[in-house]
Scaffold this motif. Sequence first.
Motif, PDB file in Angstrom:
ATOM      1  N   THR A 202      22.237  50.904  41.739  1.00  0.00           N
ATOM      2  CA  THR A 202      23.046  49.544  41.203  1.00  0.00           C
ATOM      3  C   THR A 202      21.852  49.409  39.862  1.00  0.00           C
ATOM      4  O   THR A 202      22.055  48.686  39.013  1.00  0.00           O
ATOM      5  CB  THR A 202      23.244  48.625  42.970  1.00  0.00           C
TER       6      THR A 202
ATOM      7  N   ASN B 125      32.842  51.159  38.939  1.00  0.00           N
ATOM      8  CA  ASN B 125      32.070  51.010  37.791  1.00  0.00           C
ATOM      9  C   ASN B 125      32.828  50.987  36.828  1.00  0.00           C
ATOM     10  O   ASN B 125      32.792  49.868  36.470  1.00  0.00           O
ATOM     11  CB  ASN B 125      31.358  52.148  37.708  1.00  0.00           C
TER      12      ASN B 125
ATOM     13  N   VAL C 119      33.849  47.071  37.520  1.00  0.00           N
ATOM     14  CA  VAL C 119      33.035  45.832  37.742  1.00  0.00           C
ATOM     15  C   VAL C 119      32.270  45.576  35.785  1.00  0.00           C
ATOM     16  O   VAL C 119      31.907  44.778  35.847  1.00  0.00           O
ATOM     17  CB  VAL C 119      31.351  46.670  38.371  1.00  0.00           C
TER      18      VAL C 119
ATOM     19  N   THR D 227      23.132  48.091  35.698  1.00  0.00           N
ATOM     20  CA  THR D 227      23.292  46.646  35.637  1.00  0.00           C
ATOM     21  C   THR D 227      22.605  47.033  34.332  1.00  0.00           C
ATOM     22  O   THR D 227      23.092  46.255  33.160  1.00  0.00           O
ATOM     23  CB  THR D 227      22.493  45.716  36.363  1.00  0.00           C
TER      24      THR D 227
ATOM     25  N   VAL E 244      32.614  42.310  34.618  1.00  0.00           N
ATOM     26  CA  VAL E 244      31.118  41.756  34.274  1.00  0.00           C
ATOM     27  C   VAL E 244      30.673  42.024  33.097  1.00  0.00           C
ATOM     28  O   VAL E 244      30.388  40.254  32.739  1.00  0.00           O
ATOM     29  CB  VAL E 244      30.459  41.806  35.123  1.00  0.00           C
TER      30      VAL E 244
END
Length: 290
Positions: free
Chosen positions: A157, A74, A77, A161, A81
Motif C-alpha cells: 500500500t 492497481n 486505483v 501510494t 486516485v
Amino acid sequence: MSSTATVGGAVSGASTMQRKDRWQAWGRWMVLPYLLIFLVFVLYPVGYGLWLARHPQSYVHLEADPIFLRSVVNTFVFLIVAINVKMILALVLSGFFVQTRWWIKIVSALFILPWAMPSIPTILSVRFMLNPEWGVINTTIFRLTGADGPNWLNDPTLALTFAMLMHVWKSLPFWTLILVAGRLAIPSEQYEAASVDGATSWQKFKFISWPALKTLYLTSTILSMIWTLGDFNSVYLLTGGGPADMTHVLATLGIRYLRLDQVDLSMASIVVAMPLVLPLVYFMMKRLSK
C-alpha cells in the motif's frame, strides 16, 4: 485579337496546372518518408504485437495469474486516485500561478523543474531517499528520534501510494501550465466587472473561470488517463513492481512477463488495456470535435 487572347489564356492556364501538378508530386514525395516511418515504427509493431497476442489460451493463462488481477486493480486505483488528485491540484495551482507578482514567476520556474527533468534520475533519486538502511529519510528519522524508520517500499500500500505521489509530482507542472493557458484566455474584463459587482473569489471561479475551463479540464483529464495507462516510469523505476509483484500496473506487467520470457502473455497484458484506452480516445475525440 480575341482568338489570340483566348489562346494565350489557355496556355497560361495549362502552365499553371503543370506547376500545380509538379508541386503536388513533390508534396507526395516529401510525405512518403513520414509514411514509411509510421508504417515501420507504429503500424508494424502494433500489428506484430496483436499477432503475438492472438491465441485465446494466452488470455486464459493471464486471467489465472493472481498478479494480473492485482495489476488491474492497481491500474484502476492509479487512474481514479492519482489522476483526480493531480488534475484538482493543477486547477487550484493554475489560479495561483496566473497572478502577475514577480515572486510568483520565480516560484513557477522552480515548480516546472520536476516535469522538465528526465524521469530516470529524478525517480531513482527518490527511490534512494526511501532506502530503509541508508536513505536520507530514515537517516534523518534515526538522528532525530533514535528509532529506525519504516521500510517504505516493502509495504504494497505504501509503495503504490509513493508511486502515485511520484506520478503526481512529475506530471503536475505540465497540466498546471495547460490550465494556466486556459485561464489567460479568459478576458480580464469579466473579472473586473465581477469585482465591481462585489463578487467573491469563489463566485468568480464558479461563474467565470470554471465555465471557461470546463471543456479544457475534462479533455485534459481524459488525455491524462490515456497517457497514464501507458506510463510505466513511476511504478517501474520506484518499486520495480515490488514487493512480491504487488504494485504492478498493466503498463509494467508486460515487462514482468518479458523478463520471464513469456512474450505472448506480455503482449496479451497490453491488449487487455485496449478496452480501457479506446473508449477514452473516443470520448476525447468527441469532445474535441464539438
